[in-house]
Design an enzyme around this catalytic site. Structure first.
Site, PDB file in Angstrom:
ATOM      1  N   SER A 221       5.291 -13.060 -25.124  1.00  0.00           N
ATOM      2  CA  SER A 221       4.901 -12.430 -26.387  1.00  0.00           C
ATOM      3  C   SER A 221       3.445 -11.995 -26.273  1.00  0.00           C
ATOM      4  O   SER A 221       2.658 -12.651 -25.585  1.00  0.00           O
ATOM      5  CB  SER A 221       5.019 -13.431 -27.534  1.00  0.00           C
ATOM      6  N   ASP A 222       3.075 -10.897 -26.939  1.00  0.00           N
ATOM      7  CA  ASP A 222       1.642 -10.682 -27.112  1.00  0.00           C
ATOM      8  C   ASP A 222       1.126 -11.877 -27.929  1.00  0.00           C
ATOM      9  O   ASP A 222       1.900 -12.582 -28.589  1.00  0.00           O
ATOM     10  CB  ASP A 222       1.337  -9.344 -27.797  1.00  0.00           C
ATOM     11  N   TRP A 223      -0.169 -12.093 -27.879  1.00  0.00           N
ATOM     12  CA  TRP A 223      -0.749 -13.333 -28.428  1.00  0.00           C
ATOM     13  C   TRP A 223      -0.532 -13.413 -29.952  1.00  0.00           C
ATOM     14  O   TRP A 223      -1.042 -12.592 -30.690  1.00  0.00           O
ATOM     15  CB  TRP A 223      -2.215 -13.420 -28.034  1.00  0.00           C
TER      16      TRP A 223
END
Ligand code: BGC
Length: 812
Positions: A221-223
């Site tokens: 996932s992106d952060w």
């Protein structure tokens, strides 16, 4: 590999599986000693490897940014860059590098335009493929990001991009498709939604990514982009950062109660174990990487920066005629002894350029070379900026501060909890990004102390950027205090460019003052502790703006050549924001016009990651686009201006005359949160061609220092062949570009589109027969039935830019 994965999976209980599929910390994947799995740190990013922490005590090589790398159009150079990235990663114990950024330049307003490669999917894919292959060849994972349609920043966490299948397949998905075909071991799922579903749960993860493309690596996932617990049943495999809030414990409960099948978790664990085997984190050792000492790294970054610079205009002034002294041989001579033309080096970027773009791509280099440093090493230079871009605090120069604890340049940082000192650190930077430091976990207050030496007399602007309750003491007296709160909704932007408070203080030359800053009322992030950007700024007194401007014009008038370095700022071109204008900030346009009016030998260097308006471009002798070139900017610029190297770049994106001309501009979602890609497949030069509007400089354009002639185009099957001859007086680089078009098509197509290119270097007078394979995909279009080729005749045009294609042939 698969048997081993099943064997290890069988050893893990549900809690053990949960630990592996979420981050252990901000930039670390969890290991498990029971199965011989090491912790796996990961790091941004696309233009250098920062490492797990954001800390000047562990610096990194700063590479040219995305637009610069793409402007080289050079796959081989990307191979060298990839090796350097892998070497940096290994040195920092990093297993995956979070890059390249392969979203497209849909609109020049996009705040991360500098980080992405191009407006063209084919060029983006070629550069991305070379990057991924080169990094992974050394056993370090690349992570193409952000899948998919994260092409602008406005409302980036929530925006819902609406694009039809054909547009996605032919444009935005294509660089990911090629990166996966190149073997990428990790792909990052974006923050945004596409067609109503957030990307970490989007069906596009199943098809095409894990389905027809056969991606068997990890979707990270992106952060903070994981949005729900139950959504874990969808395609994201790894939730970052850790410790997790929506996965972990709540997800374990969801599995136990049957709301998420354990088989979905097993699938993620398999992928993570496969990844671990690939990067050497499972009872093996990581593969050896090439040795890159500092000198070799600097040489490569310097060469790459020059190779990326695009000379868009040159009225015979470049390379500068510097007399008969060999350039570079005069580094040791004092300015007075240097021969060659005197240079008035002006503009805010001359001494304080932007080496890199802002946001997560930031790295902290051990050293940088500004244009002022680079040019003064080889030519007699007079410098004054002429224009200041803002009154915002800039980090104090290290040479002006002394840590009272160590007596060395820098400051003393203390983490406090009430009266208890948790940790004391010597820090050698005026700008600190504090997170992930175990010492900070329990801190309630931060204290900075230093001794500031004023090197000139006048009103100094002194202050602090941070978030929390701030106190500033000068020589023991309270000078300022107040609460600083986040503006805007983006924590990354606030981390890197926190709100500020400043005071003006008269100081005499040589005066020293004790500075003490405390920041209380901290808001630690759950599980992560302190997450804070702190700037201690002390800005030298400035001459009144009109006086400064006049001094620059006067310097230009009395010098042989004026070089003006203009550009954007961290505040307008960065992650987390889109631009609102393409104009250069401040009075930079006025400065260039005034300088050009008094000196016909004016060279403008544009230091931005993305297009800007250049209203003066036809009034100056040369315009050189440097992008964000990395730490060796000044040295590379000196090489290019004096002709040691030629500017090797070609535009990876169209440069408009003015913002109002740009056919696809808006990045603001509609009221319902949707950003509709109404233009379909027509972005970049495709949109310009369709609109029939001429830009300032077209896609693919760039002048080197020699001349080229192309002839005798033939096409056999899908291979175009032509003869290329260097008809100039020096060796040079040429990028031969092949575009396709299709008359009488039943399909809505671009006027023409890039199919392939070849990059070559030839000696003066040398000729070569060049073969360019036109990939099948360049002829295909996406339909409900899949990829199709419309039968009939395509035209291939070959030449130097999308607007300069002298050779034509038919392909049946
Ligand atoms: C960015 C990513 C980056 C991540 C970790 C996010 O805000 O969008 O590109 O890799 O932070 O720093």
């Amino acid at each position: 590999m698969n048997d081993r994965i099943e064997e290890l999976l069988a050893k893990l209980d549900l809690a053990g599986k949960m630990r592996l599929i979420s981050g252990a910390s901000m930039f670390r994947m969890a290991g498990d000693p029971a199965i011989g799995l090491a912790d796996m740190p990961v790091s941004d990013g696309p233009s250098g490897v920062r490492g797990e922490l954001w800390d000047e005590r562990d610096p990194s090589v700063s590479l040219p940014s995305g637009t610069a790398l793409a402007a080289t159009w050079d796959r081989e150079l990307l191979g060298e860059i990839g090796a350097l990235i892998a070497a940096q990663a290994r040195r920092k114990n990093v297993y995956a590098v979070l890059g390249p950024t392969v979203n497209l330049h849909r609109s020049p307003m996009g705040g991360r335009h500098f980080e992405c490669f191009s407006e063209d999917p084919m060029l983006t894919a070629e550069i991305a493929e070379a990057y991924v292959r080169a990094v992974q060849a050394h056993g370090v994972s690349a992570c193409p990001k952000h899948y998919v349609a994260n092409d602008s920043e406005t409302d980036r966490f929530t925006v819902d991009v609406r694009a039809d299948d054909r547009t996605l397949r032919e444009l935005y998905l294509y660089p990911f498709e090629r990166s996966v075909a190149a073997g990428a071991w990790m792909v990052m799922a974006a923050y945004n939604s596409v067609d109503g579903v957030t990307m970490t749960e989007n069906p596009l993860l199943a098809e095409p990514l894990k389905g027809s493309w056969g991606f068997d690596g990890v979707v990270v996932s992106d952060w903070t982009a994981v949005r729900s617990t139950e959504g874990a049943a969808a395609g994201t495999d790894l939730c970052m950062p850790g410790p997790p809030m929506l996965w972990g414990e709540p997800l374990e409960q969801a599995v136990r109660s049957g709301r998420v099948p354990e088989s979905a978790i097993d699938e993620k664990v398999r992928r993570i174990l496969r990844f671990a085997m690939r990067v050497g984190a499972l009872d093996g050792t990581p593969r050896a990487v090439p040795e890159f000492d500092d000198e070799r790294a600097r040489e490569l970054v310097r060469r790459a920066a020059a190779d990326a610079m695009v000379l868009v205009r040159n009225e015979g002034i470049l390379p500068l005629d510097i007399g008969n002294a060999a350039p570079g041989a005069r580094d040791s001579a004092s300015p007075a002894e240097k021969s060659g033309p005197t240079i008035a080096l002006l503009g805010p970027g001359a001494a304080e350029p932007r080496f890199m773009g802002g946001g997560s791509a930031t790295v902290i280099p051990a050293h940088t070379t500004s244009p002022l440093e680079g040019l003064s090493a080889v030519l007699p230079v007079v410098h004054t900026p002429g224009v200041r871009l803002s009154d915002a605090l800039t980090p104090v120069p290290l040479e002006l501060i002394t840590d009272p604890e160590t007596g060395t340049p820098g400051l003393s940082l203390r983490y406090l909890n009430g009266d208890t000192v948790i940790d004391t650190q010597h820090r050698a930077a005026g700008n600190l990004v504090l997170f992930g430091d175990p010492a900070a976990a329990e801190a309630t207050e931060i204290e900075l102390r230093t001794r500031l030496r004023a090197d000139v007399a006048g009103d100094w602007r002194i202050g602090v950027g941070a978030m929390g309750r701030v106190r500033l003491e000068i020589d023991g007296d309270l000078a300022d205090s107040g609460e600083l709160v986040m503006t805007g909704g983006d924590p990354v932007a606030a981390l890197l460019d926190p709100p500020q408070r400043t005071v003006l203080r008269p100081l005499s030359a040589g005066q020293e003052v004790d500075i003490r800053i405390t920041i209380g009322n901290l808001t630690p992030l759950p599980g992560l502790g302190v997450f804070l950007g702190v700037t201690f700024g002390a800005t030298r007194p400035r001459r009144p703006a009109a006086e400064e401007f006049a001094a620059a014009v006067e310097a230009a008038r009395t010098s042989d050549v004026a070089v003006v370095v203009v550009g954007t700022t961290e505040q307008i071109e960065s992650e987390g924001i889109d631009r609102t204008t393409l104009r250069l900030p401040g009075r930079q346009d006025e400065l260039v016009a005034a300088v050009a009016a008094v000196n016909p030998r004016t060279v403008v260097v544009v230091n931005s990651g993305a297009p800007v308006e250049m209203p003066w471009r036809n009034e100056v002798a040369a315009v050189l686009l440097s992008w964000f070139p990395g730490q060796e900017f000044g040295a590379a610029l000196a090489d290019v201006l004096t002709g040691v190297r030629e500017p090797g770049g070609r535009l990876p994106t169209t440069w408009p005359v003015r913002m109002d001309d740009v056919p696809v501009l808006r990045t603001t979602p509609d009221e319902d949160g949707a950003l509709v890609y109404r233009e379909g497949v027509h972005i970049g030069y495709r949109a310009w061609l369709r609109a029939g509007v001429r830009p300032a400089y077209p896609f693919g354009h760039g002048l080197g220092y020699t001349e080229w002639e192309s002839s005798d185009l033939t096409v056999t099957g899908r291979v175009a062949s032509l003869t290329v001859r260097n008809i100039g007086a020096r060796a040079g680089k040429h990028v031969v570009q092949a575009y396709l078009s299709r008359a009488d098509s039943a399909i809505d197509r671009p006027v023409r589109w890039l199919a392939a290119f070849a990059t070559l270097t030839l000696e003066p007078g040398e000729a070569r027969r060049v073969d360019i394979a036109l990939p099948r995909r360049a002829f295909e279009h996406w339909t409900a039935e899949g990829w199709m080729i419309e039968p009939g005749t395509f035209t291939v045009r070959v030449g130097n830019s999308v607007d300069d294609l002298p050779l034509t042939a038919d392909v049946a």
